[in-house]
Design a protein around this motif. Structure first.
Motif, PDB file in Angstrom:
ATOM      1  N   ASN A  40      35.906  22.426  39.087  1.00 41.75           N
ATOM      2  CA  ASN A  40      36.980  23.009  39.882  1.00 41.75           C
ATOM      3  C   ASN A  40      36.338  23.884  40.954  1.00 41.75           C
ATOM      4  O   ASN A  40      35.117  23.911  41.093  1.00 41.75           O
ATOM      5  CB  ASN A  40      37.926  23.827  39.003  1.00 41.75           C
ATOM      6  CG  ASN A  40      39.336  23.866  39.538  1.00 41.75           C
ATOM      7  OD1 ASN A  40      39.557  23.727  40.735  1.00 41.75           O
ATOM      8  ND2 ASN A  40      40.296  24.055  38.651  1.00 41.75           N
ATOM      9  N   PHE A  42      36.277  27.939  42.673  1.00 41.68           N
ATOM     10  CA  PHE A  42      36.365  29.311  42.192  1.00 41.68           C
ATOM     11  C   PHE A  42      35.955  30.232  43.326  1.00 41.68           C
ATOM     12  O   PHE A  42      35.010  29.923  44.071  1.00 41.68           O
ATOM     13  CB  PHE A  42      35.401  29.462  41.002  1.00 41.68           C
ATOM     14  CG  PHE A  42      35.368  30.820  40.379  1.00 41.68           C
ATOM     15  CD1 PHE A  42      36.316  31.185  39.442  1.00 41.68           C
ATOM     16  CD2 PHE A  42      34.373  31.728  40.704  1.00 41.68           C
ATOM     17  CE1 PHE A  42      36.272  32.429  38.846  1.00 41.68           C
ATOM     18  CE2 PHE A  42      34.326  32.976  40.121  1.00 41.68           C
ATOM     19  CZ  PHE A  42      35.289  33.325  39.175  1.00 41.68           C
ATOM     20  N   VAL A  56      32.156  34.287  33.219  1.00 42.73           N
ATOM     21  CA  VAL A  56      33.613  34.188  33.423  1.00 42.73           C
ATOM     22  C   VAL A  56      34.091  32.759  33.205  1.00 42.73           C
ATOM     23  O   VAL A  56      35.081  32.525  32.506  1.00 42.73           O
ATOM     24  CB  VAL A  56      34.006  34.687  34.838  1.00 42.73           C
ATOM     25  CG1 VAL A  56      35.423  34.280  35.204  1.00 42.73           C
ATOM     26  CG2 VAL A  56      33.829  36.193  34.935  1.00 42.73           C
ATOM     27  N   LEU A  57      33.398  31.795  33.799  1.00 41.94           N
ATOM     28  CA  LEU A  57      33.814  30.397  33.680  1.00 41.94           C
ATOM     29  C   LEU A  57      33.698  29.898  32.242  1.00 41.94           C
ATOM     30  O   LEU A  57      34.588  29.223  31.733  1.00 41.94           O
ATOM     31  CB  LEU A  57      33.007  29.519  34.630  1.00 41.94           C
ATOM     32  CG  LEU A  57      33.263  29.766  36.114  1.00 41.94           C
ATOM     33  CD1 LEU A  57      32.286  28.974  36.959  1.00 41.94           C
ATOM     34  CD2 LEU A  57      34.703  29.459  36.483  1.00 41.94           C
ATOM     35  N   GLU A  59      33.865  31.672  29.527  1.00 43.08           N
ATOM     36  CA  GLU A  59      34.931  32.314  28.747  1.00 43.08           C
ATOM     37  C   GLU A  59      36.286  31.686  29.043  1.00 43.08           C
ATOM     38  O   GLU A  59      37.084  31.457  28.124  1.00 43.08           O
ATOM     39  CB  GLU A  59      34.958  33.818  29.017  1.00 43.08           C
ATOM     40  CG  GLU A  59      33.781  34.543  28.390  1.00 43.08           C
ATOM     41  CD  GLU A  59      33.701  36.015  28.767  1.00 43.08           C
ATOM     42  OE1 GLU A  59      34.536  36.490  29.576  1.00 43.08           O
ATOM     43  OE2 GLU A  59      32.795  36.697  28.255  1.00 43.08           O
ATOM     44  N   GLN A  60      36.567  31.388  30.308  1.00 40.78           N
ATOM     45  CA  GLN A  60      37.847  30.763  30.656  1.00 40.78           C
ATOM     46  C   GLN A  60      37.974  29.375  30.024  1.00 40.78           C
ATOM     47  O   GLN A  60      39.024  29.036  29.477  1.00 40.78           O
ATOM     48  CB  GLN A  60      37.995  30.644  32.173  1.00 40.78           C
ATOM     49  CG  GLN A  60      38.305  31.940  32.864  1.00 40.78           C
ATOM     50  CD  GLN A  60      38.437  31.772  34.375  1.00 40.78           C
ATOM     51  OE1 GLN A  60      38.263  30.685  34.920  1.00 40.78           O
ATOM     52  NE2 GLN A  60      38.733  32.861  35.062  1.00 40.78           N
ATOM     53  N   VAL A  61      36.921  28.593  30.110  1.00 43.01           N
ATOM     54  CA  VAL A  61      36.960  27.229  29.568  1.00 43.01           C
ATOM     55  C   VAL A  61      37.115  27.257  28.048  1.00 43.01           C
ATOM     56  O   VAL A  61      37.926  26.516  27.492  1.00 43.01           O
ATOM     57  CB  VAL A  61      35.703  26.433  29.990  1.00 43.01           C
ATOM     58  CG1 VAL A  61      35.544  25.170  29.171  1.00 43.01           C
ATOM     59  CG2 VAL A  61      35.763  26.111  31.472  1.00 43.01           C
ATOM     60  N   THR A  62      36.368  28.109  27.366  1.00 39.85           N
ATOM     61  CA  THR A  62      36.442  28.127  25.903  1.00 39.85           C
ATOM     62  C   THR A  62      37.729  28.791  25.403  1.00 39.85           C
ATOM     63  O   THR A  62      38.212  28.448  24.324  1.00 39.85           O
ATOM     64  CB  THR A  62      35.204  28.780  25.278  1.00 39.85           C
ATOM     65  OG1 THR A  62      35.025  30.098  25.800  1.00 39.85           O
ATOM     66  CG2 THR A  62      33.965  27.947  25.547  1.00 39.85           C
ATOM     67  N   ARG A  63      38.303  29.689  26.193  1.00 46.29           N
ATOM     68  CA  ARG A  63      39.600  30.262  25.816  1.00 46.29           C
ATOM     69  C   ARG A  63      40.689  29.196  25.927  1.00 46.29           C
ATOM     70  O   ARG A  63      41.574  29.104  25.074  1.00 46.29           O
ATOM     71  CB  ARG A  63      39.946  31.455  26.715  1.00 46.29           C
ATOM     72  CG  ARG A  63      41.154  32.231  26.236  1.00 46.29           C
ATOM     73  CD  ARG A  63      41.464  33.473  27.066  1.00 46.29           C
ATOM     74  NE  ARG A  63      40.311  34.195  27.545  1.00 46.29           N
ATOM     75  CZ  ARG A  63      39.975  34.313  28.838  1.00 46.29           C
ATOM     76  NH1 ARG A  63      40.707  33.751  29.774  1.00 46.29           N
ATOM     77  NH2 ARG A  63      38.908  34.997  29.200  1.00 46.29           N
ATOM     78  N   ALA A  64      40.622  28.382  26.958  1.00 44.42           N
ATOM     79  CA  ALA A  64      41.607  27.310  27.152  1.00 44.42           C
ATOM     80  C   ALA A  64      41.364  26.136  26.206  1.00 44.42           C
ATOM     81  O   ALA A  64      42.275  25.344  25.959  1.00 44.42           O
ATOM     82  CB  ALA A  64      41.567  26.825  28.599  1.00 44.42           C
TER      83      ALA A  64
END
Length: 83
Positions: A40, A42, A56-57, A59-64
């Motif tokens: 994507n 950013f 940040v990326l 964490e965002q990917v693994t949270r989603a």
């Protein structure tokens, strides 16, 4: 599992982030592996470093995608989103 974005044209193309990233993760799963690539655009904050953006990326990917928590990173690329 792969997430891809279409390349918009016209005014929508101007709303892309300033950087393009590719992040590939892999984790053992049911006797094999699950591998997922995310891509994507950013826009980082002015004082962000490459390491900040990576964190940040990830964490965002693994949270989603909680099934990828603690996954290994096979590939990470971060480039200015320009030709």
């Amino acid at each position: 599992m792969t997430t891809q974005t279409q390349q918009p044209t016209g005014p929508a193309a101007q709303q892309q982030g300033s950087h393009h990233f590719i992040l590939t993760l892999q984790k053992p799963y049911q006797g094999g592996f699950v591998t997922a690539t995310f891509t994507n655009t950013f826009t980082p904050r002015p004082d962000d470093t490459r390491a900040d953006i990576y964190k940040v990326l990830f964490e965002q990917v693994t949270r989603a995608n909680p099934e990828l928590a603690n996954a290994n990173v096979l590939f990470f690329s971060l480039e200015r989103n320009q030709l």
